[in-house]
Motif scaffolding. Sequence first.
Motif, PDB file in Angstrom:
ATOM      1  N   ILE A 314      32.422  32.829  39.029  1.00  9.14           N
ATOM      2  CA  ILE A 314      31.929  32.431  40.346  1.00  9.14           C
ATOM      3  C   ILE A 314      30.408  32.349  40.265  1.00  9.14           C
ATOM      4  N   ALA A 315      29.820  31.259  40.730  1.00 12.76           N
ATOM      5  CA  ALA A 315      28.368  31.136  40.832  1.00 12.76           C
ATOM      6  C   ALA A 315      28.003  31.034  42.312  1.00 12.76           C
ATOM      7  N   PHE A 316      26.946  31.736  42.707  1.00  7.43           N
ATOM      8  CA  PHE A 316      26.558  31.688  44.119  1.00  7.43           C
ATOM      9  C   PHE A 316      25.042  31.550  44.245  1.00  7.43           C
ATOM     10  N   SER A 317      24.649  30.850  45.262  1.00  6.22           N
ATOM     11  CA  SER A 317      23.257  30.803  45.709  1.00  6.22           C
ATOM     12  C   SER A 317      23.326  30.841  47.239  1.00  6.22           C
ATOM     13  N   SER A 318      23.020  29.715  47.908  1.00  5.54           N
ATOM     14  CA  SER A 318      23.219  29.682  49.361  1.00  5.54           C
ATOM     15  C   SER A 318      24.702  29.670  49.708  1.00  5.54           C
ATOM     16  N   THR A 319      25.509  29.091  48.827  1.00  5.51           N
ATOM     17  CA  THR A 319      26.964  29.111  48.951  1.00  5.51           C
ATOM     18  C   THR A 319      27.525  29.597  47.617  1.00  5.51           C
ATOM     19  N   ALA A 320      28.826  29.671  47.527  1.00  4.04           N
ATOM     20  CA  ALA A 320      29.471  30.127  46.294  1.00  4.04           C
ATOM     21  C   ALA A 320      30.482  29.090  45.844  1.00  4.04           C
ATOM     22  N   ARG A 321      30.703  29.042  44.543  1.00  6.09           N
ATOM     23  CA  ARG A 321      31.632  28.064  43.977  1.00  6.09           C
ATOM     24  C   ARG A 321      32.359  28.668  42.795  1.00  6.09           C
ATOM     25  N   ARG A 322      33.668  28.436  42.727  1.00  2.00           N
ATOM     26  CA  ARG A 322      34.435  28.854  41.565  1.00  2.00           C
ATOM     27  C   ARG A 322      34.255  27.811  40.472  1.00  2.00           C
ATOM     28  N   LEU A 323      33.569  28.184  39.394  1.00  2.00           N
ATOM     29  CA  LEU A 323      33.330  27.253  38.293  1.00  2.00           C
ATOM     30  C   LEU A 323      34.477  27.219  37.308  1.00  2.00           C
ATOM     31  N   PHE A 324      35.188  28.323  37.227  1.00  3.81           N
ATOM     32  CA  PHE A 324      36.190  28.446  36.169  1.00  3.81           C
ATOM     33  C   PHE A 324      37.332  29.306  36.686  1.00  3.81           C
ATOM     34  N   PRO A 325      38.557  28.805  36.731  1.00  2.00           N
ATOM     35  CA  PRO A 325      39.679  29.592  37.255  1.00  2.00           C
ATOM     36  C   PRO A 325      40.051  30.726  36.306  1.00  2.00           C
ATOM     37  N   LEU A 326      40.869  31.632  36.787  1.00  2.00           N
ATOM     38  CA  LEU A 326      41.282  32.779  35.981  1.00  2.00           C
ATOM     39  C   LEU A 326      42.223  32.300  34.885  1.00  2.00           C
ATOM     40  N   ARG A 327      41.710  32.301  33.661  1.00  2.00           N
ATOM     41  CA  ARG A 327      42.532  31.838  32.559  1.00  2.00           C
ATOM     42  C   ARG A 327      42.216  32.635  31.305  1.00  2.00           C
ATOM     43  N   ARG A 328      43.171  32.598  30.369  1.00  4.94           N
ATOM     44  CA  ARG A 328      43.040  33.377  29.144  1.00  4.94           C
ATOM     45  C   ARG A 328      41.871  32.880  28.294  1.00  4.94           C
ATOM     46  N   THR A 329      41.226  33.816  27.628  1.00  5.74           N
ATOM     47  CA  THR A 329      40.128  33.451  26.743  1.00  5.74           C
ATOM     48  C   THR A 329      40.660  33.205  25.339  1.00  5.74           C
ATOM     49  N   SER A 330      41.559  32.243  25.256  1.00  4.20           N
ATOM     50  CA  SER A 330      41.998  31.719  23.970  1.00  4.20           C
ATOM     51  C   SER A 330      40.871  30.859  23.412  1.00  4.20           C
ATOM     52  N   GLU A 331      41.096  30.232  22.272  1.00  7.57           N
ATOM     53  CA  GLU A 331      40.047  29.386  21.696  1.00  7.57           C
ATOM     54  C   GLU A 331      39.659  28.278  22.659  1.00  7.57           C
ATOM     55  N   THR A 332      40.672  27.643  23.253  1.00  6.47           N
ATOM     56  CA  THR A 332      40.381  26.588  24.227  1.00  6.47           C
ATOM     57  C   THR A 332      39.749  27.162  25.483  1.00  6.47           C
ATOM     58  N   GLY A 333      40.272  28.288  25.959  1.00  6.43           N
ATOM     59  CA  GLY A 333      39.731  28.905  27.167  1.00  6.43           C
ATOM     60  C   GLY A 333      38.287  29.323  26.999  1.00  6.43           C
TER      61      GLY A 333
END
Length: 723
Positions: A314-333
Amino acid sequence: MSSFDAITARAAHGSILCFLSSGCTNLVADNDDDEDSLPPSERRSDLLSPPGDWTSAPPTPASNKLRLSKSLSRSSSKKTCSICLASMRRGDGQAIFTAECSHSFHFHCIASNVKHGNQICPVCRAKWKEIPLQGPTLDSQLGRARINPIDWPHNNDLTTVIRRLPPPRSNSSRHVAPLFQTPEPAIFNDDESLDHVTDSTERTFSNKSPADHNDRRKVDIKTYTEVSAIPRFSSSDSFTVLIHLTAPVSNSWHNTGKNETKLPKITQPPRAPVDLVTVLDISGSMAGTKLALLKRAMGFVIQNLGPNDRLAVIAFSSTARRLFPLRRTSETGRQQALQAVNSLVANGGTNIAEGLRKGAKIMEDRREKNPVASIILLSDGQDTYTVNNVVGGQNLPNYQLLLPSSIRPDETSGFKIPVHAFGFGADHDASSMHSISEISGGTFSFIETEGVIQDAFAQCIGGLLSVVVKDLHVMIECVHPTIRLTSLKAGSYPNRMMSNQRLGSIDVGDLYADEERDFLVSMNVPAEIASHETSLLKVKCVYNDPLTKESVTLEGEEVKIERTDVARKEVVSIEVDRQQNRIRAAEAMAQARTAAENGDLSGAVSILENIRKVLSETVSAKSHDRLCIALDAELKEMQERMASQHVYEASGRAYILSGLSSHSWQRATARGDSIDSSSLVHAYQTPSMVEMVTRSQASLLGSPSAQRLLRPVWSFASQPKPR
């Protein structure tokens, strides 16, 4: 590692970070080697250009222009994609995108950048009018992209080094390309499935028998009485018993690397996988070096998560945004997470509440749950959207409003999702960050120096990646019919006594491998006429094993005390005395902080000085106990940070609050140099934390290019002689 080697490594680590945050480019210009023959991870640009969004350039010395132009022309070659650093050759089955500024990239790489908000060229920073919005899916293409196992996959150019401005001191907005707003789902139930994979190269069981393995996975319960005996005809109204708990140990992390010039790969025993949500401040004040070092730190976190762990950003400044959903940190992830973090651009204000709301929503909406879950929050500013509530004509900040109710603890379920908060720099709101962590059951760390952000993150995840106990509850029962509990000293851990004062409990929550917890229980002890001993307490622990999913119940030995016929001088238990000193010191810190907040800095300093004198006369201090020495050093540091109102506002408040967080939870936090395991102020660090911090510090020293760059830097450093 010897003490000299440790000091040398730390000096080198600091030198590199100083180099990164300076405008120096002469070391690069002096290199005449042909770096095109080196793999991307060993090129100087990998070390020198932490991913960031540099917006302007200081003047470049004329003598360096020619050599820099050669480097720039080499870095912008069409042979290599500047995003993933993989080769771009015709006929390899991957689409190539050539922008209007003439720079080329893999189509799927630049499409991902645009998806996450970048509409400017990663090489020359030109703003594009035509951007790639559609293309091959990330899942099908990123498996081919190279993943650097240690260093961040930086853009392979020197423009990110020489094109920079110092970060602004306020949260004021600056003109940057706005984030490309892609629709977010209404419900964050798109978390990746928990189809756990087995990676035998990274996680292997030790060569122990099953019985021994089970014993190693049990909490150890020990108890210590204040003194070993009391005269039979005497009584006590406040006799103290220490309950000491030690979490199961973890096997040592093993160095399996054979090439000394590269950072070795580590192995660890099976552990509980983690769901981790990072909530990152990208307000305008994070621009420049701060954001670059944050990206590097996040790169370290991503590379050290396992294939069964899941990450969301999640990145936030004046608002917040989900940049990356909850996913496994496999090689692709991992590759997708790295690209998401690399897309961050600093801009806007500071809305911490909105960032936490999005982070909590991810945790609340997920379809499946890993055994361990946590949120990491980093901010360098003050929330200007939520906490400034005017009550009765006064600004009375209500920091509880920053934390969503869905992740707050309650009386029935205990801690839900702990938030480990990191206050970055002198301008962050330490009071709000401490409150967020305290309410949620997390810790508050004070990152005073930009260069230690990665080490601070490393210490935190070193703990999270070693959880061996879940939902630990300690139950205390009086044995003798006339004994009553008078107090439970448990810091911030929820605790309670039944109305009859015969039963007590402490909700401890999760424990990292090798972690210790100490709780002091006070009670009355009656006179004993008919017996030569008195049974005091029974202690029982109930918890869940996150790996086996089994519920475990352990009972400690009954606590008894000898009753003598005559009075004799008893030696005070150093174990009990040590913990009493810790609690006295923490109470004095809280009192000093209250005085300082009321403007009485001299009174605050006096409180700390008085407790130092009291501690110096205790049994543990006279025995040169390490914890007592560390407490004295910490209290002295707090006094120095209360020298003036300016010093207190800049660092004193944050330093004290981080210390209170550490002692109240008995868990390591980052404070000044406290991440350094050779420092006196490093209580509560576990072996897994130390190992991860060591790995973080070594990550800047692992490649040959790093070693070459250190040589001229070291000539300006004073090097201690080995003893």
